[in-house]
Design an enzyme around this catalytic site. Structure first.
Site, PDB file in Angstrom:
ATOM      1  N   ARG A 105       0.828  -1.214   0.000  1.00  0.00           N
ATOM      2  CA  ARG A 105       0.000   0.000   0.000  1.00  0.00           C
ATOM      3  C   ARG A 105       0.863   1.266   0.000  1.00  0.00           C
ATOM      4  NH1 ARG A 105      -2.041  -3.404   3.836  1.00  0.00           N
ATOM      5  NH2 ARG A 105      -4.208  -4.081   3.603  1.00  0.00           N
ATOM      6  N   ILE A 106       1.812   1.323   0.933  1.00  0.00           N
ATOM      7  CA  ILE A 106       2.614   2.552   1.070  1.00  0.00           C
ATOM      8  C   ILE A 106       3.556   2.712  -0.126  1.00  0.00           C
ATOM      9  CG2 ILE A 106       4.354   3.733   2.486  1.00  0.00           C
ATOM     10  CD1 ILE A 106       3.048   2.316   4.954  1.00  0.00           C
TER      11      ILE A 106
ATOM     12  N   ALA B 226      10.501   2.117   7.015  1.00  0.00           N
ATOM     13  CA  ALA B 226       9.952   0.781   7.253  1.00  0.00           C
ATOM     14  C   ALA B 226      10.179   0.345   8.703  1.00  0.00           C
ATOM     15  CB  ALA B 226      10.569  -0.198   6.271  1.00  0.00           C
ATOM     16  N   ARG B 227      11.319  -0.246   8.957  1.00  0.00           N
ATOM     17  CA  ARG B 227      11.711  -0.639  10.308  1.00  0.00           C
ATOM     18  C   ARG B 227      13.222  -0.546  10.411  1.00  0.00           C
ATOM     19  NH1 ARG B 227       7.342   0.165  11.543  1.00  0.00           N
ATOM     20  NH2 ARG B 227       5.825  -1.118  12.644  1.00  0.00           N
TER      21      ARG B 227
ATOM     22  N   ASP C  18      13.274   7.333   9.735  1.00  0.00           N
ATOM     23  CA  ASP C  18      12.190   7.530  10.711  1.00  0.00           C
ATOM     24  C   ASP C  18      12.164   6.391  11.735  1.00  0.00           C
ATOM     25  OD1 ASP C  18       9.848   8.851  11.763  1.00  0.00           O
ATOM     26  OD2 ASP C  18       8.618   7.300  10.817  1.00  0.00           O
TER      27      ASP C  18
ATOM     28  N   GLU D  53      14.388   1.851  19.552  1.00  0.00           N
ATOM     29  CA  GLU D  53      13.788   3.185  19.637  1.00  0.00           C
ATOM     30  C   GLU D  53      14.083   3.844  20.979  1.00  0.00           C
ATOM     31  OE1 GLU D  53       9.680   3.191  18.419  1.00  0.00           O
ATOM     32  OE2 GLU D  53      10.268   2.676  16.384  1.00  0.00           O
TER      33      GLU D  53
ATOM     34  N   HIS E  65      10.012   7.995  14.523  1.00  0.00           N
ATOM     35  CA  HIS E  65       8.939   7.069  14.106  1.00  0.00           C
ATOM     36  C   HIS E  65       7.579   7.792  14.076  1.00  0.00           C
ATOM     37  CE1 HIS E  65       7.720   2.531  14.124  1.00  0.00           C
ATOM     38  NE2 HIS E  65       6.990   3.235  13.282  1.00  0.00           N
ATOM     39  N   ILE E  66       7.508   8.823  13.242  1.00  0.00           N
ATOM     40  CA  ILE E  66       6.282   9.631  13.203  1.00  0.00           C
ATOM     41  C   ILE E  66       5.570   9.565  11.849  1.00  0.00           C
ATOM     42  CG2 ILE E  66       6.914  11.239  15.050  1.00  0.00           C
ATOM     43  CD1 ILE E  66       7.744  13.254  12.813  1.00  0.00           C
ATOM     44  N   GLY E  67       5.950   8.599  11.014  1.00  0.00           N
ATOM     45  CA  GLY E  67       5.331   8.495   9.682  1.00  0.00           C
ATOM     46  C   GLY E  67       3.807   8.495   9.741  1.00  0.00           C
ATOM     47  N   ALA E  68       3.252   7.797  10.704  1.00  0.00           N
ATOM     48  CA  ALA E  68       1.789   7.668  10.784  1.00  0.00           C
ATOM     49  C   ALA E  68       1.165   8.671  11.751  1.00  0.00           C
ATOM     50  CB  ALA E  68       1.427   6.244  11.208  1.00  0.00           C
TER      51      ALA E  68
END
Ligand code: MLT
Length: 331
Positions: free
Chosen positions: A167-168, A250-251, A275, A280, A297-300
């Protein structure tokens, strides 16, 4: 395997007077939290240590989590009342799925809600990186006007390789085409109709090695699995063009961070936008480099995405606790 209609083992039912206990350990939308508080006994403890989580999870019937905690077999062994793990996002790499399955715990995620936000963020980070916007901003905060150090790269006409065309990745490809970039895609396997669709959209399917050699930008959009762990290491970084950029939304575990640090300091690649980190909320030497831009980690993290996730959490948890079917159930 999805099991959307399967009832939860040892289902709690909705007997009168029972207020189920929810444990929230990562940020969710405030509206959803308000509704949860009206309906359930809610404990909020952001990103607890493993010891604190083991203690808190004993009581919980539902756990709401994101990427800030690791739910391993040890934690699950303490989760004697837990019926549902709600992943408020898509990645489930931080949950021991097998251990949860063995304990009869249902798990669902919310895979669609973040697509647009993460894809837009990818491009925000990319432009910021190739035009040195974050570096310029850091300098301007110190009244440093270093125009000659801030020569950037134009995206138009350049090639981006989207690694992982889900999707992304597909959304990133569309945005890239809007910037007149050539788009390569790398996928592990794909159905014939998907190939036709990609061809129709002008996305060239290539193998990983070719993508590394041809792309000016490598953008990672794969889940973290045993197959993708350290997907980008020394060999891959050496295969990239010297002036190329790496974007990791991604990760953290998909990239060998020590190898990336070496490649960035030796000039093997031009820069990286990151990101996601392997660990973390911990210092990384990568953050010290001028050719790195980093975010926590703020993509979403947009209101739209978090609202959508909140609605899905409310619906699914209520349905699951009442013995109904759960959308996007993973186990
Ligand atoms: C996800 O897997 O959905 C993302 O990493 C977003 C998040 O949980 O912060």
């Amino acid at each position: 395997m999805r099991q959307d209609a399967q009832p939860i083992a040892g289902e709690l039912g909705s007997s009168a007077g029972v207020r189920h206990r929810l444990l929230v350990v990562d940020p969710i939308h405030e509206t959803a939290l308000r509704h949860f508080r009206e309906m359930y006994d809610v404990v909020v403890h952001m990103q607890p240590s493993p010891e604190a989580l083991r203690r808190l999870i004993c009581e919980a019937n539902v756990l709401i989590m994101r990427s800030g905690v690791t739910i391993d077999a040890d934690i699950l062994a303490a989760a004697t009342s837990l019926k549902i793990i709600a992943r408020a996002g898509s990645g489930v790499d931080n949950i021991d799925l097998e251990a949860a399955r063995n304990r009869g715990i249902a798990i669902f995620n919310v895979p669609d809600a973040g697509t647009v936000s993460v894809a837009e963020f990818t491009f925000g980070m990319l432009i910021c990186l190739v035009r040195k916007i974050a570096l310029a901003d850091r300098q301007m905060h110190r009244n440093l006007w270093k125009k000659t150090e801030l020569l950037g790269m134009e995206l138009s006409g350049k090639t981006i390789a989207v690694v992982g065309y889900g999707r992304i990745g597909a959304r990133v490809a569309t945005i890239a085409q809007g910037f007149a970039m050539h788009v390569l895609a790398v996928v592990e396997r794909t159905a014939p109709e998907r190939r036709i669709e990609m061809e129709r959209r002008g996305v060239a399917l290539v193998d990983f090695r070719e993508a590394l050699e041809r792309a000016d930008v490598i953008s990672l959009h794969v889940p973290l699995t045993e197959r993708t762990r350290n997907l980008i290491g020394t060999t891959e970084l050496q295969a990239m063009k010297r002036g190329a950029f790496l974007v990791n939304m991604a990760r953290g575990g998909v990239v060998d961070e020590a190898a990336l640090h070496r490649a960035l300091t030796s000039g093997e690649i031009a820069g990286a936008a990151i990101d996601v980190f392997r660990v973390e909320r911990q210092y990384s030497a990568l953050m010290e480099l001028d050719n790195v831009i980093a975010t926590p980690h703020i993509g979403a993290m947009t209101d739209a995405t978090q609202k959508k996730i909140g609605v899905q959490l409310l619906e699914n948890i209520a349905a699951g606790l009442a013995g109904g079917s759960i959308a996007n159930r993973i186990i």
